[in-house]
Motif scaffolding. Structure first.
Motif, mmCIF file in Angstrom:
data_model
loop_
_atom_site.group_PDB
_atom_site.id
_atom_site.type_symbol
_atom_site.label_atom_id
_atom_site.label_comp_id
_atom_site.label_asym_id
_atom_site.label_seq_id
_atom_site.Cartn_x
_atom_site.Cartn_y
_atom_site.Cartn_z
ATOM 1 N N ALA A 27 -26.924 3.364 -7.221
ATOM 2 C CA ALA A 27 -27.348 1.971 -6.822
ATOM 3 C C ALA A 27 -26.606 1.542 -5.279
ATOM 4 O O ALA A 27 -25.524 1.568 -5.455
ATOM 5 N N HIS A 28 -27.413 1.321 -4.455
ATOM 6 C CA HIS A 28 -26.850 0.880 -3.153
ATOM 7 C C HIS A 28 -25.876 -0.431 -3.453
ATOM 8 O O HIS A 28 -26.475 -1.341 -3.842
ATOM 9 N N ASP A 29 -24.933 -0.563 -2.828
ATOM 10 C CA ASP A 29 -23.921 -1.566 -3.119
ATOM 11 C C ASP A 29 -24.052 -1.973 -4.662
ATOM 12 O O ASP A 29 -24.578 -3.330 -4.711
ATOM 13 N N ALA A 30 -23.901 -1.337 -5.365
ATOM 14 C CA ALA A 30 -23.958 -1.763 -6.679
ATOM 15 C C ALA A 30 -23.196 -2.728 -7.363
ATOM 16 O O ALA A 30 -23.996 -3.580 -8.170
ATOM 17 N N ALA A 31 -21.947 -2.891 -6.786
ATOM 18 C CA ALA A 31 -21.268 -4.161 -7.218
ATOM 19 C C ALA A 31 -22.077 -5.700 -6.999
ATOM 20 O O ALA A 31 -21.561 -6.646 -7.115
#
Length: 111
Positions: A1-5
């Protein structure tokens, strides 16, 4: 997941809405089927402040340790699943060294 945070960001404000690329925290993303996470650490100039996460210039008020513990807890409950965590775009003084120290400590909690 891109930029998960970024899933931990609120929907308040234009910049936060721009930075938010996910709709929930890591556990939510895992429940939805994500198995790879792009996490971006950010280290403060104060070594006493835990390494947290960011999306570009937008700080995310979740520590790397908390994010890793969340993933590890989920993985322990789902031992047949493989989860990848990619730590990149490290920002701040000694960021990667401090992040590696957090990784080592977090992995001692059992995988």
């Amino acid at each position: 997941a891109h930029d998960a945070a970024s899933g931990y960001l609120s929907d308040n404000g234009l910049v936060t809405r721009w930075a938010k690329t996910q709709s929930g925290g890591l556990s939510v993303q895992l429940q939805c089927g994500a198995r790879a996470f792009d996490l971006r650490p950010s280290a403060s100039s104060d070594p006493a402040v835990p390494v947290s996460l960011h999306h570009d210039e937008v700080p995310i008020k979740v520590t790397v340790a908390d994010a890793l513990h969340e993933v590890i807890s989920w993985a322990q409950a789902h031992p047949d699943e493989l989860v990848l965590v990619y730590l990149n775009h490290c920002d701040g003084p000694n960021c990667m060294a401090r992040t590696k120290q957090v990784q080592t400590t977090s992995l001692q909690y059992k995988v």
